[in-house]
Design an enzyme around this catalytic site. Sequence first.
Site, PDB file in Angstrom:
ATOM      1  N   ARG A   4      35.887  18.776 140.372  1.00 23.94           N
ATOM      2  CA  ARG A   4      36.563  19.567 141.416  1.00 23.94           C
ATOM      3  C   ARG A   4      37.460  20.617 140.778  1.00 23.94           C
ATOM      4  O   ARG A   4      37.494  21.765 141.217  1.00 23.94           O
ATOM      5  CB  ARG A   4      37.408  18.630 142.300  1.00 23.94           C
ATOM      6  CG  ARG A   4      36.555  17.799 143.244  1.00 23.94           C
ATOM      7  CD  ARG A   4      37.360  16.736 143.982  1.00 23.94           C
ATOM      8  NE  ARG A   4      36.513  16.040 144.943  1.00 23.94           N
ATOM      9  CZ  ARG A   4      36.707  14.797 145.357  1.00 23.94           C
ATOM     10  NH1 ARG A   4      37.727  14.089 144.902  1.00 23.94           N
ATOM     11  NH2 ARG A   4      35.888  14.251 146.237  1.00 23.94           N
ATOM     12  N   HIS A  16      42.509   7.702 139.000  1.00 27.31           N
ATOM     13  CA  HIS A  16      41.734   8.432 140.013  1.00 27.31           C
ATOM     14  C   HIS A  16      42.489   8.200 141.327  1.00 27.31           C
ATOM     15  O   HIS A  16      42.249   7.238 142.037  1.00 27.31           O
ATOM     16  CB  HIS A  16      40.307   7.895 140.087  1.00 27.31           C
ATOM     17  CG  HIS A  16      39.542   8.410 141.282  1.00 27.31           C
ATOM     18  ND1 HIS A  16      39.295   9.745 141.501  1.00 27.31           N
ATOM     19  CD2 HIS A  16      38.985   7.759 142.339  1.00 27.31           C
ATOM     20  CE1 HIS A  16      38.620   9.893 142.630  1.00 27.31           C
ATOM     21  NE2 HIS A  16      38.425   8.714 143.162  1.00 27.31           N
ATOM     22  N   ARG A  26      47.225  -1.938 150.201  1.00 23.40           N
ATOM     23  CA  ARG A  26      46.331  -1.576 149.102  1.00 23.40           C
ATOM     24  C   ARG A  26      45.969  -2.791 148.259  1.00 23.40           C
ATOM     25  O   ARG A  26      44.820  -2.977 147.863  1.00 23.40           O
ATOM     26  CB  ARG A  26      47.098  -0.578 148.216  1.00 23.40           C
ATOM     27  CG  ARG A  26      46.377   0.662 147.848  1.00 23.40           C
ATOM     28  CD  ARG A  26      47.343   1.497 147.029  1.00 23.40           C
ATOM     29  NE  ARG A  26      46.915   1.521 145.633  1.00 23.40           N
ATOM     30  CZ  ARG A  26      46.031   2.354 145.157  1.00 23.40           C
ATOM     31  NH1 ARG A  26      45.466   3.246 145.918  1.00 23.40           N
ATOM     32  NH2 ARG A  26      45.701   2.344 143.872  1.00 23.40           N
ATOM     33  N   ASP A  61      37.168  14.262 139.887  1.00 23.94           N
ATOM     34  CA  ASP A  61      38.357  15.126 139.976  1.00 23.94           C
ATOM     35  C   ASP A  61      38.222  16.284 138.982  1.00 23.94           C
ATOM     36  O   ASP A  61      38.586  17.429 139.279  1.00 23.94           O
ATOM     37  CB  ASP A  61      39.622  14.334 139.648  1.00 23.94           C
ATOM     38  CG  ASP A  61      39.618  12.969 140.316  1.00 23.94           C
ATOM     39  OD1 ASP A  61      40.349  12.767 141.285  1.00 23.94           O
ATOM     40  OD2 ASP A  61      38.830  12.105 139.869  1.00 23.94           O
TER      41      ASP A  61
HETATM   42  P1  NAD Z   1      29.823   2.172 152.293  1.00 22.60           P
HETATM   43  O1  NAD Z   1      30.595   1.292 153.210  1.00 22.60           O
HETATM   44  O2  NAD Z   1      28.927   3.220 152.856  1.00 22.60           O
HETATM   45  O3  NAD Z   1      28.932   1.272 151.310  1.00 22.60           O
HETATM   46  C1  NAD Z   1      29.369   0.077 150.750  1.00 22.60           C
HETATM   47  C2  NAD Z   1      28.150  -0.815 150.607  1.00 22.60           C
HETATM   48  O4  NAD Z   1      28.544  -1.983 149.902  1.00 22.60           O
HETATM   49  C3  NAD Z   1      27.563  -1.275 151.957  1.00 22.60           C
HETATM   50  O5  NAD Z   1      26.165  -0.957 152.020  1.00 22.60           O
HETATM   51  C4  NAD Z   1      27.804  -2.776 151.943  1.00 22.60           C
HETATM   52  O6  NAD Z   1      26.795  -3.516 152.636  1.00 22.60           O
HETATM   53  C5  NAD Z   1      27.818  -3.058 150.453  1.00 22.60           C
HETATM   54  N1  NAD Z   1      28.469  -4.333 150.118  1.00 22.60           N
HETATM   55  C6  NAD Z   1      29.621  -4.848 150.619  1.00 22.60           C
HETATM   56  N2  NAD Z   1      29.863  -6.048 150.088  1.00 22.60           N
HETATM   57  C7  NAD Z   1      28.854  -6.300 149.216  1.00 22.60           C
HETATM   58  C8  NAD Z   1      28.544  -7.391 148.355  1.00 22.60           C
HETATM   59  N3  NAD Z   1      29.326  -8.462 148.287  1.00 22.60           N
HETATM   60  N4  NAD Z   1      27.427  -7.300 147.600  1.00 22.60           N
HETATM   61  C9  NAD Z   1      26.611  -6.225 147.673  1.00 22.60           C
HETATM   62  N5  NAD Z   1      26.853  -5.162 148.465  1.00 22.60           N
HETATM   63  C10 NAD Z   1      27.960  -5.214 149.233  1.00 22.60           C
HETATM   64  O7  NAD Z   1      30.913   2.818 151.338  1.00 22.60           O
HETATM   65  P2  NAD Z   1      30.720   4.149 150.433  1.00 22.60           P
HETATM   66  O8  NAD Z   1      31.197   5.333 151.198  1.00 22.60           O
HETATM   67  O9  NAD Z   1      29.365   4.139 149.846  1.00 22.60           O
HETATM   68  O10 NAD Z   1      31.815   3.875 149.302  1.00 22.60           O
HETATM   69  C11 NAD Z   1      31.595   2.866 148.341  1.00 22.60           C
HETATM   70  C12 NAD Z   1      32.796   2.791 147.384  1.00 22.60           C
HETATM   71  O11 NAD Z   1      32.832   3.987 146.599  1.00 22.60           O
HETATM   72  C13 NAD Z   1      34.156   2.717 148.109  1.00 22.60           C
HETATM   73  O12 NAD Z   1      34.977   1.815 147.418  1.00 22.60           O
HETATM   74  C14 NAD Z   1      34.690   4.129 147.975  1.00 22.60           C
HETATM   75  O13 NAD Z   1      36.097   4.182 148.034  1.00 22.60           O
HETATM   76  C15 NAD Z   1      34.171   4.476 146.602  1.00 22.60           C
HETATM   77  N6  NAD Z   1      34.200   5.899 146.251  1.00 22.60           N
HETATM   78  C16 NAD Z   1      34.559   6.183 144.973  1.00 22.60           C
HETATM   79  C17 NAD Z   1      34.656   7.497 144.542  1.00 22.60           C
HETATM   80  C18 NAD Z   1      35.080   7.757 143.124  1.00 22.60           C
HETATM   81  O14 NAD Z   1      35.398   8.894 142.730  1.00 22.60           O
HETATM   82  N7  NAD Z   1      35.094   6.738 142.284  1.00 22.60           N
HETATM   83  C19 NAD Z   1      34.356   8.549 145.429  1.00 22.60           C
HETATM   84  C20 NAD Z   1      33.961   8.226 146.731  1.00 22.60           C
HETATM   85  C21 NAD Z   1      33.899   6.891 147.138  1.00 22.60           C
END
Ligand code: NAD
Length: 309
Positions: A153, A177, A90, A150
């Site tokens: 939900r 979270h 992590r 959350d």
């Molecule tokens: P994803 O892989 O579909 O999208 C990530 C995007 O970030 C990609 O398009 C990638 O090209 C881009 N990226 C990577 N490095 C980059 C950089 N240096 N500059 C600009 N863009 C860059 O992932 P996702 O499913 O969209 O998830 C995105 C994030 O959201 C993850 O960290 C996930 O864990 C998080 N998430 C958070 C919650 C929440 O409750 N906060 C819920 C769901 C997902």
Amino acid sequence: MDDNKKVVVIGTGFVGMSCAYALLNQNVCDELVLIDINEEKAKGEAMDLNHSLAFSPAEMRIYSGKYADCNDADIIVIAAGVNQKEGESRIDLLKRNKTVFQSIIQPVIDSGFDGIFLIATNPVDIMTYITKELSGFDKSKVIGTGTSLDTARLRYLLGHFLDISPKNIHAYVMGEHGDSEMIPWSQATAGTKPILSICKDENSLKKIADDVKYAAGEIIKAKNATYYGIGMALVRIIKAILNNENSIITVSAYLDGEFGFHDIYAGVPSVINRSGFREIVEVKFTDEERNQFTESCNFLRTTTDKIRN
Ligand code: NAD
């Protein structure tokens, strides 16, 4: 502030684009900029959204942009990130995401941006802390989605269980979270009625709490990622900011002595308005709830200490 409401979404993956699509459908802003390290992806996404404008209530200007376009934005949403590699810890993932954020925050600041950062990238409480650290912005201008999803939900599951609209369920998930999050049940109500007075069955409430906590895992098992819920949570927070709502949302906010914690971000009910985060709303915990919340914040404290400069 001029009248032009401008939002930039950085990271046009599942989460970023669910947010963008919800912004369009709810006609939330006037200008929407998409930025991704994969410029082709951002370009394609902008084209796709633009082709829906003829069917939309929105008169939105949508385009894939550069960091210089952040200059006059009201809100920057960051949903960019990398995924955990097999066998990666992590903390190692966190370090790689910190590098991603270093490549984003500096050019945003260099653009002259002076608005509000809204972070979704996980682990969201820590990534929000990192954003504050890297940007040097005031706590009012850096928030994360925290436990807003959350909480949504929880409201859905409780509403379903009690046969009451989730809109009339006032209950919050607080803390990290993640696995150490907690629910102050003593403060939860359906309309005017305390949940604990209408539901004496502890097992049912425990099951609801577990279903909230493990929802993301269940969804990921079924479809590899979660994104609609968080997209809507982001838009809820963006609307609270742009419309100066003073709404109470469990964002990830900077604790500055509240609940006995300093210098960490955690999901807490917060008043959100045009200036971003206004203040944390007091919560009257029972002793047991306070211990749970303290445990969650202690976890965030330890993780934050491992990652900060
Ligand atoms: P994803 O892989 O579909 O999208 C990530 C995007 O970030 C990609 O398009 C990638 O090209 C881009 N990226 C990577 N490095 C980059 C950089 N240096 N500059 C600009 N863009 C860059 O992932 P996702 O499913 O969209 O998830 C995105 C994030 O959201 C993850 O960290 C996930 O864990 C998080 N998430 C958070 C919650 C929440 O409750 N906060 C819920 C769901 C997902």
